[in-house]
Design a protein around this motif. Structure first.
Motif, mmCIF file in Angstrom:
data_model
loop_
_atom_site.group_PDB
_atom_site.id
_atom_site.type_symbol
_atom_site.label_atom_id
_atom_site.label_comp_id
_atom_site.label_asym_id
_atom_site.label_seq_id
_atom_site.Cartn_x
_atom_site.Cartn_y
_atom_site.Cartn_z
ATOM 1 N N THR A 61 24.127 32.783 72.908
ATOM 2 C CA THR A 61 23.889 34.165 72.477
ATOM 3 C C THR A 61 24.102 35.090 73.662
ATOM 4 N N THR A 62 24.949 36.098 73.467
ATOM 5 C CA THR A 62 25.285 37.009 74.557
ATOM 6 C C THR A 62 24.259 38.134 74.649
ATOM 7 N N ALA A 63 24.363 38.930 75.717
ATOM 8 C CA ALA A 63 23.460 40.066 75.900
ATOM 9 C C ALA A 63 23.639 41.106 74.803
ATOM 10 N N ASP A 64 24.800 41.116 74.132
ATOM 11 C CA ASP A 64 25.060 42.058 73.043
ATOM 12 C C ASP A 64 24.550 41.550 71.697
ATOM 13 N N GLY A 65 23.904 40.389 71.690
ATOM 14 C CA GLY A 65 23.377 39.847 70.444
ATOM 15 C C GLY A 65 24.399 39.104 69.616
ATOM 16 N N VAL A 66 25.483 38.653 70.244
ATOM 17 C CA VAL A 66 26.513 37.880 69.552
ATOM 18 C C VAL A 66 26.219 36.394 69.739
#
Length: 236
Positions: free
Chosen positions: A140-145
């Motif tokens: 999970t990325t910092a952008d919520g992906v």
């Protein structure tokens, strides 16, 4: 350092030449049965009213679980195409390509070209995830992906033998209704999932709709949707 090297490599790929769409499902004989031959594509809300959208691409259908896990071809770029203005031309793409046990994602971004050619959008990295084996890995990325790549149970229910019987004119009763998926009983009155127990090699992206922007597209019911499709691209 590893990612920097990869991006340099991908940049070289983009400079070396455009990529060409290889196939939808078995519609290009030269790629039938290869990792460029798409099995299925799903796009859906993870839950009703969610602000996210999930894109799932299943490649290499019929990967038997008792054999070695399949692999992703590093010469194949998988591209999720997204139309946001209802003209059936991609306005954004999300791209995925494998390198050294990792799946790298780019986008959502306006593609360099629409249609059957394009290039890897190395200036728009989305994130990466280690390709799963027997244990699922989700990044999970910092952008919520959320990102996933690896083998999964084939979700597509298809009675292949009944399909052939119908097509061949040997089944005037037509297709059979789906039976209870939790039972192995077969009284020949319900459909049988021919691919039950087989795996696919899946690429999954769950992404906030805010990263896809507004859409004016509508479906047959008049509901607002992102119109999406998937292509696989082979380096030329």
């Amino acid at each position: 350092m590893k990612k920097s090297k990869l991006f340099m490599g991908l940049g070289a790929l983009a400079i070396a030449g455009a990529v060409l769409v290889a196939a939808d499902h078995i519609d290009a004989p030269g790629t039938m049965g290869t990792t460029a031959d798409i099995a299925d594509f799903y796009a859906f809300e993870p839950s009703e009213g969610s602000d996210n959208t999930v894109f799932a691409v299943d490649l290499q259908s019929n990967v038997l679980p008792d054999l070695a896990y399949g692999t992703f071809d590093e010469n194949i770029l998988t591209e999720i195409n997204i139309d946001t203005n209802n003209d059936l031309v991609e306005d954004l793409v999300i791209q995925a390509i494998a390198r050294d046990g990792e799946m790298y994602f780019f986008g959502p971004v306006v593609p360099s070209a629409t249609g059957t050619s394009g290039e890897i959008m190395v200036d728009a990295p989305l994130g990466s995830v280690a390709i799963s084996m027997d244990t699922a890995i989700v990044e999970t990325t910092a952008d919520g992906v959320s990102l996933f790549a690896g083998p999964r149970q084939d979700a597509f229910f298809f009675d292949f033998f009944q399909f052939n019987a119908v097509i061949g004119g040997m089944a005037p009763e037509g297709f059979k209704p789906a039976g209870d998926p939790n039972t192995t009983d077969d009284d020949d009155t319900t459909g049988v999932d021919t691919f039950d127990g087989a795996n696919t090699m899946s690429i999954v992206v769950e992404i906030p709709n805010s990263m896809l922007g507004e859409t004016t597209g509508t479906n047959a019911l008049g509901l607002t949707v992102y119109k999406t499709w998937v292509t696989t691209n082979a380096k030329q």
